[in-house]
Design an enzyme around this catalytic site. Structure first.
Site, PDB file in Angstrom:
ATOM      1  N   HIS A 104       6.772 -18.952  70.284  1.00  0.00           N
ATOM      2  CA  HIS A 104       7.542 -20.158  70.549  1.00  0.00           C
ATOM      3  C   HIS A 104       6.535 -21.218  71.063  1.00  0.00           C
ATOM      4  O   HIS A 104       5.338 -20.882  70.978  1.00  0.00           O
ATOM      5  CB  HIS A 104       8.194 -19.805  71.980  1.00  0.00           C
ATOM      6  CG  HIS A 104       7.236 -19.396  73.088  1.00  0.00           C
ATOM      7  ND1 HIS A 104       6.686 -18.060  72.922  1.00  0.00           N
ATOM      8  CD2 HIS A 104       6.729 -19.954  74.059  1.00  0.00           C
ATOM      9  CE1 HIS A 104       5.920 -17.706  73.837  1.00  0.00           C
ATOM     10  NE2 HIS A 104       5.819 -19.055  74.818  1.00  0.00           N
ATOM     11  N   ASP A 106       5.935 -23.780  74.428  1.00  0.00           N
ATOM     12  CA  ASP A 106       6.396 -23.688  75.667  1.00  0.00           C
ATOM     13  C   ASP A 106       7.407 -24.453  76.082  1.00  0.00           C
ATOM     14  O   ASP A 106       7.288 -25.799  75.810  1.00  0.00           O
ATOM     15  CB  ASP A 106       5.111 -23.744  76.754  1.00  0.00           C
ATOM     16  CG  ASP A 106       4.084 -22.514  76.586  1.00  0.00           C
ATOM     17  OD1 ASP A 106       4.666 -21.275  76.429  1.00  0.00           O
ATOM     18  OD2 ASP A 106       3.078 -22.447  76.821  1.00  0.00           O
ATOM     19  N   HIS A 254       2.929 -19.890  69.753  1.00  0.00           N
ATOM     20  CA  HIS A 254       2.074 -18.800  70.223  1.00  0.00           C
ATOM     21  C   HIS A 254       2.963 -17.510  70.629  1.00  0.00           C
ATOM     22  O   HIS A 254       4.259 -17.704  70.609  1.00  0.00           O
ATOM     23  CB  HIS A 254       1.338 -18.954  71.537  1.00  0.00           C
ATOM     24  CG  HIS A 254       1.951 -19.367  72.744  1.00  0.00           C
ATOM     25  ND1 HIS A 254       2.225 -20.736  73.016  1.00  0.00           N
ATOM     26  CD2 HIS A 254       2.269 -18.928  73.863  1.00  0.00           C
ATOM     27  CE1 HIS A 254       2.947 -20.726  74.082  1.00  0.00           C
ATOM     28  NE2 HIS A 254       2.858 -19.753  74.606  1.00  0.00           N
ATOM     29  N   ARG A 269      -0.813 -19.618  85.029  1.00  0.00           N
ATOM     30  CA  ARG A 269      -0.643 -20.519  83.907  1.00  0.00           C
ATOM     31  C   ARG A 269      -0.445 -21.729  84.567  1.00  0.00           C
ATOM     32  O   ARG A 269       0.646 -21.787  85.192  1.00  0.00           O
ATOM     33  CB  ARG A 269       0.383 -19.867  83.125  1.00  0.00           C
ATOM     34  CG  ARG A 269       0.806 -20.626  81.829  1.00  0.00           C
ATOM     35  CD  ARG A 269       1.953 -20.167  81.163  1.00  0.00           C
ATOM     36  NE  ARG A 269       2.899 -20.994  81.165  1.00  0.00           N
ATOM     37  CZ  ARG A 269       3.974 -21.070  80.645  1.00  0.00           C
ATOM     38  NH1 ARG A 269       4.261 -20.133  79.370  1.00  0.00           N
ATOM     39  NH2 ARG A 269       5.085 -22.117  80.279  1.00  0.00           N
TER      40      ARG A 269
HETATM   41  C1  SIN Z   1       2.901 -17.735  77.269  1.00  0.00           C
HETATM   42  O1  SIN Z   1       2.615 -18.488  77.985  1.00  0.00           O
HETATM   43  O2  SIN Z   1       3.888 -17.715  76.355  1.00  0.00           O
HETATM   44  C2  SIN Z   1       2.361 -16.364  77.729  1.00  0.00           C
HETATM   45  C3  SIN Z   1       1.031 -16.061  76.833  1.00  0.00           C
HETATM   46  C4  SIN Z   1       0.256 -14.772  77.037  1.00  0.00           C
HETATM   47  O3  SIN Z   1       0.681 -14.166  78.175  1.00  0.00           O
HETATM   48  O4  SIN Z   1      -0.582 -14.474  76.543  1.00  0.00           O
END
Ligand code: SIN
Length: 278
Positions: A104, A106, A254, A269
């Site tokens: 995806h 984000d 990612h 995050r």
């Molecule tokens: C994400 O923000 O999609 C998670 C990325 C991660 O936990 O490595």
């Protein structure tokens, strides 16, 4: 290796995507020169991995994010107590889901989806818990001119109810507090700063193409999901404790790998609001 005047060292991660950044301690804050170097590296490499880091305070993490723009609030995810703009990434033995398990960009379901995301991990499993990234400029460039012409002008539909509804119930999120945005974005977007084109669809949020039947749109989207996930466009990052990753959601996707259950992985995050994709 590039040594910048501000003292930051930039080492390419792979021929195709990403850079490792050393020579700066984010937990002490950054000066203007370091900020300029980081901003340029972010545009040049699309994903930055800051290594040899100490745990950054929530306040400094938010301050670092705000250097790049207004912060984005996640429509559904649990936030850190007292810090609504910090999303706590946390998976452990009792978790039913881990965040970001499928490819995806984000929150692409938002009308103004995030420009970038900064994630620092403080608790890591002994092995596993890597994050994969894929270069969406490269995925676009690899298409034939005929296929690029077919995609030009198409509008993709991004939805979130299927993902967010009930997802965070076990993490104390009240189901009445979540939002489930829907947005329509150009399937090929142009980066507002670099001017480069990239593919902007992903299998987590993109559900259709405007003006096309389910069968027509799924044949194009299935091709694009598989194409964008091709190994040639990818990297896989193995985290060290306190590494900070900063990725550009406008030109990368990612996927976080949950291969470490029942072990724990935890971090914070911060996400920066972007423009409406064009
Ligand atoms: C994400 O923000 O999609 C998670 C990325 C991660 O936990 O490595």
């Amino acid at each position: 290796m590039i040594n910048t005047i501000s003292g930051i060292k930039i080492q390419k991660f792979s021929p195709n995507l990403g850079a490792v950044i050393t020579g700066v301690d984010l937990s002490k804050g950054i000066n203007n020169e370091q900020f300029k170097d980081i901003k340029k590296a972010f545009l040049d490499y699309q994903v930055l991995f800051f290594q040899n880091q100490n745990e950054i305070s929530p306040e400094l993490h938010l301050k670092f994010g705000k250097l790049f723009g207004e912060l984005h609030m996640h429509p559904a995810a649990p936030s850190m107590n007292g810090y609504p703009e910090i999303f706590e990434i946390h998976a452990h033995k009792d978790s039913k889901v881990a965040n970001g398990e499928f490819w995806h960009s984000d929150v692409s379901c938002d009308i103004t989806p995030p420009l970038g995301t900064m994630l620092q991990l403080h608790i890591l499993p002994e092995t596993g818990g890597d994050t994969m990234f894929s270069n969406m400029y490269a995925a676009y460039n690899e298409l034939s001119d005929k296929y690029k012409t077919l995609l030009d002008g198409l509008i993709a539909i991004h939805e979130s109810e299927h993902l967010y509804k009930g997802r965070y119930d076990d993490r104390g999120v009240n189901k009445n507090d979540i939002k489930t945005p829907v947005a329509k974005h150009p399937l090929i977007r142009t980066h507002p700063i670099t001017g480069k084109k990239s593919i902007y669809v992903n299998r987590t949020f993109t559900t259709g193409i405007e003006g096309m039947s389910k069968y027509e749109s799924s044949s194009i989207l299935d091709f694009l999901f598989n194409h964008c996930e091709h190994v040639n466009f990818q990297i896989r990052y193995r985290w060290n404790k306190n590494d900070m990753a900063f990725w550009d959601n406008r030109c990368t996707m990612h996927r976080a790998i949950w291969d470490y259950w029942p072990n724990e992985r935890k971090g914070r995050r911060v996400t920066i609001k972007g423009d409406k994709p064009i």
